[in-house]
Each structure stands twice: as structure tokens, then as C-alpha cells.
Design a protein around this motif. Structure first.
Motif, PDB file in Angstrom:
ATOM      1  N   GLU A   1       0.826  -1.214   0.000  1.00 16.57           N
ATOM      2  CA  GLU A   1       0.000   0.000   0.000  1.00 16.57           C
ATOM      3  C   GLU A   1       0.855   1.257   0.000  1.00 16.57           C
ATOM      4  OE1 GLU A   1      -2.742  -0.596   3.179  1.00 16.57           O
ATOM      5  OE2 GLU A   1      -3.977  -1.885   1.897  1.00 16.57           O
ATOM      6  N   ARG A   2       1.966   1.211   0.774  1.00 14.16           N
ATOM      7  CA  ARG A   2       2.837   2.392   0.808  1.00 14.16           C
ATOM      8  C   ARG A   2       3.448   2.629  -0.564  1.00 14.16           C
ATOM      9  NH1 ARG A   2       4.142   0.567   5.784  1.00 14.16           N
ATOM     10  NH2 ARG A   2       6.006  -0.506   5.105  1.00 14.16           N
ATOM     11  N   HIS A   3       3.835   1.498  -1.226  1.00 15.46           N
ATOM     12  CA  HIS A   3       4.443   1.591  -2.550  1.00 15.46           C
ATOM     13  C   HIS A   3       3.455   2.230  -3.540  1.00 15.46           C
ATOM     14  CE1 HIS A   3       7.081   0.633  -5.786  1.00 15.46           C
ATOM     15  NE2 HIS A   3       6.189  -0.152  -6.387  1.00 15.46           N
ATOM     16  N   LEU A   4       2.190   1.754  -3.479  1.00 10.28           N
ATOM     17  CA  LEU A   4       1.162   2.264  -4.395  1.00 10.28           C
ATOM     18  C   LEU A   4       0.880   3.740  -4.108  1.00 10.28           C
ATOM     19  CD1 LEU A   4      -0.578   1.245  -6.696  1.00 10.28           C
ATOM     20  CD2 LEU A   4      -2.432   0.879  -5.083  1.00 10.28           C
ATOM     21  N   ALA A   5       0.844   4.083  -2.801  1.00  5.40           N
ATOM     22  CA  ALA A   5       0.596   5.484  -2.435  1.00  5.40           C
ATOM     23  C   ALA A   5       1.721   6.357  -2.989  1.00  5.40           C
ATOM     24  CB  ALA A   5       0.491   5.626  -0.927  1.00  5.40           C
ATOM     25  N   GLY A   6       2.980   5.842  -2.900  1.00  2.49           N
ATOM     26  CA  GLY A   6       4.128   6.585  -3.426  1.00  2.49           C
ATOM     27  C   GLY A   6       3.990   6.794  -4.916  1.00  2.49           C
ATOM     28  N   MET A   7       3.575   5.717  -5.628  1.00  2.00           N
ATOM     29  CA  MET A   7       3.433   5.827  -7.085  1.00  2.00           C
ATOM     30  C   MET A   7       2.307   6.800  -7.431  1.00  2.00           C
ATOM     31  SD  MET A   7       4.483   2.458  -9.064  1.00  2.00           S
ATOM     32  CE  MET A   7       3.197   1.302  -8.772  1.00  2.00           C
ATOM     33  N   GLN A   8       1.244   6.778  -6.590  1.00  2.00           N
ATOM     34  CA  GLN A   8       0.126   7.680  -6.862  1.00  2.00           C
ATOM     35  C   GLN A   8       0.547   9.147  -6.706  1.00  2.00           C
ATOM     36  OE1 GLN A   8      -2.815   5.869  -4.467  1.00  2.00           O
ATOM     37  NE2 GLN A   8      -4.066   5.300  -6.209  1.00  2.00           N
ATOM     38  N   ARG A   9       1.403   9.404  -5.682  1.00  2.00           N
ATOM     39  CA  ARG A   9       1.882  10.783  -5.481  1.00  2.00           C
ATOM     40  C   ARG A   9       2.697  11.232  -6.694  1.00  2.00           C
ATOM     41  NH1 ARG A   9       2.344   9.673  -0.128  1.00  2.00           N
ATOM     42  NH2 ARG A   9       4.410   8.783  -0.383  1.00  2.00           N
ATOM     43  N   THR A  10       3.612  10.340  -7.132  1.00  2.00           N
ATOM     44  CA  THR A  10       4.442  10.667  -8.297  1.00  2.00           C
ATOM     45  C   THR A  10       3.553  10.923  -9.498  1.00  2.00           C
ATOM     46  OG1 THR A  10       5.890   8.984  -7.433  1.00  2.00           O
ATOM     47  CG2 THR A  10       6.457   9.866  -9.584  1.00  2.00           C
ATOM     48  N   PHE A  11       2.486  10.100  -9.622  1.00  2.00           N
ATOM     49  CA  PHE A  11       1.574  10.225 -10.749  1.00  2.00           C
ATOM     50  C   PHE A  11       0.888  11.590 -10.752  1.00  2.00           C
ATOM     51  CE2 PHE A  11      -2.961   9.930 -11.852  1.00  2.00           C
ATOM     52  CZ  PHE A  11      -2.848   9.736 -13.212  1.00  2.00           C
ATOM     53  N   LEU A  12       0.403  11.992  -9.547  1.00  2.00           N
ATOM     54  CA  LEU A  12      -0.296  13.279  -9.462  1.00  2.00           C
ATOM     55  C   LEU A  12       0.621  14.431  -9.841  1.00  2.00           C
ATOM     56  CD1 LEU A  12      -2.666  13.346  -6.390  1.00  2.00           C
ATOM     57  CD2 LEU A  12      -3.185  13.627  -8.812  1.00  2.00           C
ATOM     58  N   LEU A  13       1.868  14.357  -9.336  1.00  2.00           N
ATOM     59  CA  LEU A  13       2.835  15.411  -9.676  1.00  2.00           C
ATOM     60  C   LEU A  13       3.081  15.431 -11.177  1.00  2.00           C
ATOM     61  CD1 LEU A  13       5.569  15.211  -6.919  1.00  2.00           C
ATOM     62  CD2 LEU A  13       4.152  17.163  -7.550  1.00  2.00           C
ATOM     63  N   ALA A  14       3.264  14.211 -11.741  1.00  2.00           N
ATOM     64  CA  ALA A  14       3.535  14.123 -13.184  1.00  2.00           C
ATOM     65  C   ALA A  14       2.365  14.685 -13.970  1.00  2.00           C
ATOM     66  CB  ALA A  14       3.800  12.676 -13.582  1.00  2.00           C
ATOM     67  N   VAL A  15       1.118  14.325 -13.560  1.00  2.00           N
ATOM     68  CA  VAL A  15      -0.052  14.779 -14.309  1.00  2.00           C
ATOM     69  C   VAL A  15      -0.190  16.294 -14.257  1.00  2.00           C
ATOM     70  CG1 VAL A  15      -2.557  14.829 -14.279  1.00  2.00           C
ATOM     71  CG2 VAL A  15      -1.383  12.676 -14.201  1.00  2.00           C
ATOM     72  N   THR A  16      -0.018  16.860 -13.067  1.00  2.00           N
ATOM     73  CA  THR A  16      -0.158  18.305 -12.942  1.00  2.00           C
ATOM     74  C   THR A  16       0.844  18.995 -13.860  1.00  2.00           C
ATOM     75  OG1 THR A  16      -0.570  17.793 -10.653  1.00  2.00           O
ATOM     76  CG2 THR A  16      -0.446  20.105 -11.205  1.00  2.00           C
TER      77      THR A  16
ATOM     78  N   ARG B   1      14.523  11.057 -15.993  1.00  2.00           N
ATOM     79  CA  ARG B   1      13.651  10.612 -17.084  1.00  2.00           C
ATOM     80  C   ARG B   1      13.521  11.687 -18.170  1.00  2.00           C
ATOM     81  NH1 ARG B   1       9.099   8.581 -14.091  1.00  2.00           N
ATOM     82  NH2 ARG B   1      10.155   6.623 -13.765  1.00  2.00           N
ATOM     83  N   ARG B   2      13.681  11.259 -19.416  1.00  2.00           N
ATOM     84  CA  ARG B   2      13.618  12.237 -20.503  1.00  2.00           C
ATOM     85  C   ARG B   2      12.230  12.326 -21.115  1.00  2.00           C
ATOM     86  NH1 ARG B   2      16.269  10.870 -24.950  1.00  2.00           N
ATOM     87  NH2 ARG B   2      16.499   8.721 -24.281  1.00  2.00           N
ATOM     88  N   HIS B   3      11.474  11.215 -21.016  1.00  2.00           N
ATOM     89  CA  HIS B   3      10.195  11.173 -21.728  1.00  2.00           C
ATOM     90  C   HIS B   3       9.030  11.478 -20.828  1.00  2.00           C
ATOM     91  CE1 HIS B   3      12.374   9.475 -25.028  1.00  2.00           C
ATOM     92  NE2 HIS B   3      12.943   8.648 -24.173  1.00  2.00           N
ATOM     93  N   LYS B   4       8.061  12.185 -21.402  1.00  2.00           N
ATOM     94  CA  LYS B   4       6.891  12.536 -20.619  1.00  2.00           C
ATOM     95  C   LYS B   4       5.928  11.351 -20.560  1.00  2.00           C
ATOM     96  CE  LYS B   4       7.558  17.159 -21.706  1.00  2.00           C
ATOM     97  NZ  LYS B   4       7.656  18.256 -22.384  1.00  2.00           N
ATOM     98  N   GLY B   5       5.172  11.285 -19.495  1.00  2.00           N
ATOM     99  CA  GLY B   5       4.214  10.190 -19.402  1.00  2.00           C
ATOM    100  C   GLY B   5       3.677  10.042 -17.994  1.00  2.00           C
ATOM    101  N   THR B   6       2.741   9.128 -17.831  1.00  2.00           N
ATOM    102  CA  THR B   6       2.098   8.951 -16.525  1.00  2.00           C
ATOM    103  C   THR B   6       2.103   7.497 -16.062  1.00  2.00           C
ATOM    104  OG1 THR B   6       0.036   8.621 -17.706  1.00  2.00           O
ATOM    105  CG2 THR B   6       0.448  10.829 -16.883  1.00  2.00           C
TER     106      THR B   6
END
Ligand code: ADP
Length: 255
Positions: A23-38, A208-213
Motif C-alpha cells: 500500500e505504501r508503494h502504491l501510495a508513493g506511485m500515486q503521489r508521483t503520478f499526481l505530480l507528473a499529471v499536474t 527521465r527524458r520522456h513525458k508520461g504517466t
């Protein structure tokens, strides 16, 4: 009895620790995802705004104008893909009923996505295709389009400029088979399964050079599962990767 109890306690403890870690791992990935999306939403919007302002306020040659319009189209294309993916992932995640499965001709869909990307990136990539006409599956057009979009986009996005992308669609027994190959760096064996999980992106966020989520291939794999199909990745020769998606033909699934 005491020993059994201790063993059960130990197993319970280990399982809950593992779940906690996951769960902690997924929460971490979700945070990274939100930052990336914004970040990913803000950057193209600002870029397109600037390009339109420039077009509006300055005299320029036809050549300059064409370049600005092409760049603005690339950015809006990316934005469209990104927002579409967020909506689709949310839908797939909530397990909402998929739309009606209708008889869908994959050929014009894959050809459309391929030629659109080939045109957008014509100065940086060569794209060839061999698409059999009238390959009809039973499917949800929006999800199938996302499968085509993501596979072609990734094959163009990840390899360095100058790369070559090959797209094919053919019949194999009672299945439709899409293959998308590139001659980029390829995908290491230990990541070949992980790339299909939600939010997974290889490498380190800072370098990371490439954009993505990390949503694209999750949507591809989930969509194909819903269509009773599957996706695989293998090494392309001499280098790069080949994604192969298989799904039953309309006639086969309606029997
Ligand atoms: P995103 O592209 O947004 O990161 P995807 O789910 O589409 O998300 O891809 C997950 C990861 O798989 C990417 O971050 C990339 O590392 C890897 N990947 C996907 N397609 C390719 C490709 N054609 N060549 C090399 N790596 C790829």
C-alpha cells in the motif's frame, strides 16, 4: 495448539506487513503520478497558449507559421491522449460496465492512428505499416482506439530521433494480431511484466527524458483483457521492442 497459534500469528503478521508495504508503494506511485499529471497538463497548455499568442501577434514566414502550428498540434495531441487516458483508467478501475461491444473494424482505426503519428513526427521518425483491411473484432471502439494510440505513441516516443517504427495488423487463425515494433533501447526482461501495471514507468523520475504517466500500457492490458485478448512484449532484432496484441475476431466471439 500453541505452536499452530504461533505459526498463524507469524503468517498473519507477515501478510499484513507485506500488504502495508504494497500500500505504501502504491501510495508513493500515486503521489508521483499526481505530480507528473499536474506538470504534464500545465506544460502543454502554457506552450500552446504561447504559440497561439505568437501566431496572433507577429508577422512570420509561411515556414515559421507551419512549424508553430505543427508544434501546437503535437502538444494538443499529447494533451488529448493524456486526458483521455485518465478518464479511461478511472473507468476501467471502477470496473464500470464496458460500453456495448459492437462489431468494430480495427483496420481503419490502426491505420488512422499510425498515419496521424507518422505525419506529426515525419521529420524525426520513419513509420511503415502493413495493415490488412477489414479485420473486424467485437469490441468497444474507445478502448480499442486507446490500444492503437498507446502502442504507436510509445513506439514513436521512446526510441531516439531517427528511429524506425513498424505497425502491422493481420489475421492469425481466429484472432486479430496487432504488432508494433521499434528499434529503440528495448525493455529489460525484469520490466517486461511490470510495464503493464498502473503508474509503472521505468527509470528514475529525476533523470527521465520522456513525458508520461504510466497509465498507457495499463489501459492497453486491461482493455485487451476485457476483450478476451492479451498483450505481450518481446525483443526486436537487432534492437528495440515488439508489442503484440491479440484479440478474437468478431465472428469467433459471437459464435
Ligand atoms: P508512460 O509512457 O506514460 O510512461 P506506459 O504505461 O505507456 O506509460 O509505459 C510504461 C513504461 O514502459 C514507460 O515508462 C517506458 O519505460 C516503457 N515503455 C513503453 N513502451 C516502450 C517502448 N516502445 N520502448 C521502450 N520502453 C517502453
Amino acid at each position: 495448539e500453541g505452536t499452530v497459534f504461533l505459526i498463524l500469528l507469524f503468517i498473519g503478521f507477515r501478510t499484513s506487513r507485506r500488504t502495508g508495504r504494497r500500500e505504501r508503494h502504491l501510495a508513493g506511485m500515486q503521489r508521483t503520478f499526481l505530480l507528473a499529471v499536474t506538470h504534464e497538463l500545465k506544460t502543454p497548455v502554457a506552450a500552446v497558449k504561447l504559440m497561439l499568442e505568437t501566431l496572433n501577434s507577429r508577422e512570420m514566414s509561411d515556414e515559421q507559421r507551419r512549424k508553430l502550428v505543427a508544434d501546437a498540434l503535437k502538444e494538443t495531441n499529447r494533451l488529448e491522449g493524456l486526458t483521455g487516458n485518465i478518464l479511461l483508467a478511472t473507468r476501467l478501475e471502477q470496473g464500470q460496465d464496458q460500453g456495448e461491444l459492437t462489431s468494430t473494424d480495427l483496420s481503419p482505426m490502426l491505420l488512422g492512428e499510425t498515419t496521424r503519428f507518422a505525419h506529426l513526427y515525419q521529420s524525426q521518425r520513419t513509420v511503415t505499416h502493413s495493415i490488412q483491411p477489414e479485420v473486424v473484432v467485437s469490441g468497444e471502439p474507445e478502448l480499442l482506439r486507446a490500444v492503437c494510440f498507446t502502442l504507436v505513441e510509445n513506439a514513436i516516443k521512446y526510441p531516439p530521433p531517427g528511429g524506425h517504427v513498424g505497425v502491422a495488423l493481420h489475421l492469425e487463425g481466429e484472432a486479430a494480431v496487432i504488432t508494433v515494433s521499434d528499434n529503440g533501447a528495448g525493455i529489460p526482461d525484469e520490466e517486461k511484466e511490470r510495464i503493464f501495471t498502473k503508474f509503472y514507468r521505468s527509470g528514475n523520475e529525476q533523470v527521465r527524458r520522456h513525458k508520461g504517466t504510466g497509465l498507457g500500457l495499463y489501459i492497453v492490458a486491461s482493455s485487451l483483457r476485457l476483450h478476451h485478448g492479451r498483450i505481450e512484449v518481446s525483443d526486436n532484432r537487432p534492437q528495440g521492442s515488439t508489442f503484440t496484441a491479440r484479440l478474437p475476431l468478431h465472428d469467433a466471439s459471437s459464435r
